[in-house]
Design a protein around this motif. Sequence first.
Motif, PDB file in Angstrom:
ATOM      1  N   CYS A  70       8.244  12.372  11.694  1.00 46.78           N
ATOM      2  CA  CYS A  70       7.682  14.129  11.350  1.00 46.78           C
ATOM      3  C   CYS A  70       6.291  13.582  10.913  1.00 46.78           C
ATOM      4  O   CYS A  70       5.459  14.058  11.165  1.00 46.78           O
ATOM      5  N   PHE A  71       6.051  12.611  10.782  1.00 44.40           N
ATOM      6  CA  PHE A  71       4.520  12.140  10.315  1.00 44.40           C
ATOM      7  C   PHE A  71       3.468  12.118  11.753  1.00 44.40           C
ATOM      8  O   PHE A  71       2.237  12.567  11.995  1.00 44.40           O
ATOM      9  N   ASN A  72       4.047  11.495  12.287  1.00 43.82           N
ATOM     10  CA  ASN A  72       3.903  11.406  13.690  1.00 43.82           C
ATOM     11  C   ASN A  72       3.341  12.853  14.594  1.00 43.82           C
ATOM     12  O   ASN A  72       1.962  12.808  15.085  1.00 43.82           O
ATOM     13  N   ALA A  73       4.581  13.689  14.295  1.00 45.83           N
ATOM     14  CA  ALA A  73       3.984  15.412  14.896  1.00 45.83           C
ATOM     15  C   ALA A  73       2.915  15.303  14.600  1.00 45.83           C
ATOM     16  O   ALA A  73       2.618  17.118  15.000  1.00 45.83           O
ATOM     17  N   LYS A  74       2.722  15.501  13.466  1.00 47.02           N
ATOM     18  CA  LYS A  74       1.427  15.761  12.585  1.00 47.02           C
ATOM     19  C   LYS A  74       0.119  14.865  12.490  1.00 47.02           C
ATOM     20  O   LYS A  74      -1.385  15.106  11.501  1.00 47.02           O
ATOM     21  N   GLY A  75       0.148  14.015  13.599  1.00 50.12           N
ATOM     22  CA  GLY A  75      -0.971  12.942  13.754  1.00 50.12           C
ATOM     23  C   GLY A  75      -1.171  11.825  12.716  1.00 50.12           C
ATOM     24  O   GLY A  75      -2.033  10.902  13.355  1.00 50.12           O
ATOM     25  N   TYR A  76      -0.013  11.321  12.143  1.00 47.43           N
ATOM     26  CA  TYR A  76      -0.416  10.630  11.080  1.00 47.43           C
ATOM     27  C   TYR A  76      -0.044   9.198  12.065  1.00 47.43           C
ATOM     28  O   TYR A  76       0.792  10.010  12.682  1.00 47.43           O
ATOM     29  N   THR A  77      -0.846   8.407  11.248  1.00 49.14           N
ATOM     30  CA  THR A  77      -0.794   7.126  11.827  1.00 49.14           C
ATOM     31  C   THR A  77       0.146   5.645  10.479  1.00 49.14           C
ATOM     32  O   THR A  77      -0.654   5.859   9.425  1.00 49.14           O
ATOM     33  N   LEU A  78       1.422   5.553  11.126  1.00 45.32           N
ATOM     34  CA  LEU A  78       2.315   4.773  10.049  1.00 45.32           C
ATOM     35  C   LEU A  78       2.371   3.519  10.195  1.00 45.32           C
ATOM     36  O   LEU A  78       2.375   2.682  11.014  1.00 45.32           O
ATOM     37  N   PHE A  79       1.578   2.795   9.105  1.00 45.74           N
ATOM     38  CA  PHE A  79       1.628   1.510   8.818  1.00 45.74           C
ATOM     39  C   PHE A  79       2.932   0.611   8.151  1.00 45.74           C
ATOM     40  O   PHE A  79       2.859   0.712   6.808  1.00 45.74           O
ATOM     41  N   VAL A  80       3.879   0.748   8.657  1.00 48.19           N
ATOM     42  CA  VAL A  80       5.056  -0.302   7.885  1.00 48.19           C
ATOM     43  C   VAL A  80       4.569  -1.452   7.546  1.00 48.19           C
ATOM     44  O   VAL A  80       5.460  -1.959   8.726  1.00 48.19           O
ATOM     45  N   MET A  81       5.108  -1.747   5.846  1.00 45.35           N
ATOM     46  CA  MET A  81       4.566  -3.626   6.451  1.00 45.35           C
ATOM     47  C   MET A  81       6.057  -3.880   5.641  1.00 45.35           C
ATOM     48  O   MET A  81       6.626  -3.387   4.507  1.00 45.35           O
ATOM     49  N   THR A  82       6.405  -5.115   5.752  1.00 43.09           N
ATOM     50  CA  THR A  82       6.934  -6.315   4.504  1.00 43.09           C
ATOM     51  C   THR A  82       6.144  -6.457   4.137  1.00 43.09           C
ATOM     52  O   THR A  82       4.853  -7.430   4.072  1.00 43.09           O
ATOM     53  N   TYR A  83       6.436  -7.426   2.853  1.00 40.69           N
ATOM     54  CA  TYR A  83       5.513  -7.989   1.560  1.00 40.69           C
ATOM     55  C   TYR A  83       5.738  -8.685   0.923  1.00 40.69           C
ATOM     56  O   TYR A  83       7.567  -8.929   0.840  1.00 40.69           O
ATOM     57  N   ARG A  84       5.831 -10.134   0.576  1.00 44.27           N
ATOM     58  CA  ARG A  84       6.026 -11.378  -0.126  1.00 44.27           C
ATOM     59  C   ARG A  84       7.091 -10.073  -1.582  1.00 44.27           C
ATOM     60  O   ARG A  84       6.077  -9.618  -2.142  1.00 44.27           O
ATOM     61  N   LEU A  85       7.952 -11.069  -2.014  1.00 44.18           N
ATOM     62  CA  LEU A  85       8.426 -10.428  -3.051  1.00 44.18           C
ATOM     63  C   LEU A  85       8.244 -11.983  -4.385  1.00 44.18           C
ATOM     64  O   LEU A  85       7.572 -12.513  -4.263  1.00 44.18           O
ATOM     65  N   PRO A  86       7.959 -10.928  -6.017  1.00 43.25           N
ATOM     66  CA  PRO A  86       7.561 -11.556  -6.918  1.00 43.25           C
ATOM     67  C   PRO A  86       8.304 -12.585  -7.159  1.00 43.25           C
ATOM     68  O   PRO A  86       7.233 -14.072  -8.284  1.00 43.25           O
ATOM     69  N   GLY A  87       9.555 -12.788  -7.053  1.00 40.03           N
ATOM     70  CA  GLY A  87      10.541 -13.936  -7.576  1.00 40.03           C
ATOM     71  C   GLY A  87      10.509 -15.361  -6.732  1.00 40.03           C
ATOM     72  O   GLY A  87      11.526 -15.852  -6.825  1.00 40.03           O
ATOM     73  N   ASP A  88      10.082 -14.873  -5.276  1.00 34.61           N
ATOM     74  CA  ASP A  88      10.693 -15.994  -4.057  1.00 34.61           C
ATOM     75  C   ASP A  88       9.757 -17.306  -4.459  1.00 34.61           C
ATOM     76  O   ASP A  88       9.626 -17.783  -3.336  1.00 34.61           O
ATOM     77  N   GLY A  89       8.745 -17.534  -5.367  1.00 34.83           N
ATOM     78  CA  GLY A  89       7.880 -18.655  -5.741  1.00 34.83           C
ATOM     79  C   GLY A  89       6.405 -19.137  -5.257  1.00 34.83           C
ATOM     80  O   GLY A  89       6.205 -19.557  -4.469  1.00 34.83           O
TER      81      GLY A  89
END
Length: 308
Positions: free
Chosen positions: A101-120
């Motif tokens: 749905c977002f690409n159909a309206k021209g939006y470019t999505l950057f889906v990220m993974t991120y580190r977790l706060p309890g992982d040391g």
Amino acid sequence: MRNISPEDLLTLMNVAVQHATTFPVWPTGEAPGAAGSPVQFQLEEHHTGPSLFDRSVTGVRAPHITVYAPQNPNGVGILVTPGGSYRRVVLDKEGSALAPCFNAKGYTLFVMTYRLPGDGHDEGANAPLADVQRAIRVIRARAQEWRLDPERIGIMGFSAGGHAAASLGTRYHENVYHPVDEMDKQSARPAFMALVYPVITMHQEIDHPMSRQQLIGDTPSDEQIRRYSAEQMADENTPPTFLLHAVDDPAVKVENSVVMFTALRRLGVPVEMHLFEQGKHGFGIRDALGLPAAIWPELMMAWIATKV
């Protein structure tokens, strides 16, 4: 997209994933602050359901960004931080499912993974914020590659990822990691924030206990509670914000969005909030099908268009 079937959505997600590209957030792959962490990366194939596109990950050490690019970009990029209670990061329910749905309206999505706060990690509770700051700087520095306006890069976050997004919008100016290259000279302030059933506050009356425990432990100080409560860290320079929540959310209380709305309104920050009677938690796009809440992507994109 409101009238699409779950099966057709899965087909479109498959197409989006096949055409997506991925790159690392940090130049050497693994984040500099991951050096002292004992965790190991693990892919969970069917965490949010039985399909091929119900993946999540744990033990993130080398955050990456998956780009879902439209055929006709409208110049606006959105960094997406999916949820997972700060114990994992989902990849599809609040990632690839957004692309059709977002690409159909021209939006470019950057889906990220991120580190977790309890992982040391060396940054501790600031590890997610370090990754998100770095991610938006990289996207901004490389905006021309995707035909984007670097001044029209925003962030969309879900659940605990909503807390990571809100942290960026309220703490973009903080130095939570050492610069590693020229890209770190870019501003980390998003042009807008879109927060979907977000974890906002660490105050126990309405907090999300699992996210709070991962961030600040069982016996936090008053200062820790304040610093990781986005409604308290907001100021007049917080970006325009869109809030979305279901009133019947049993996991992240709707009051999280309400306190953020109230704080931003008092500060004079442009803010819009949509509360739906039904939806519970984690509805994303697929689980909103058949409910009034299914209209949320259209509402959000209409709002974004007025801000950038």
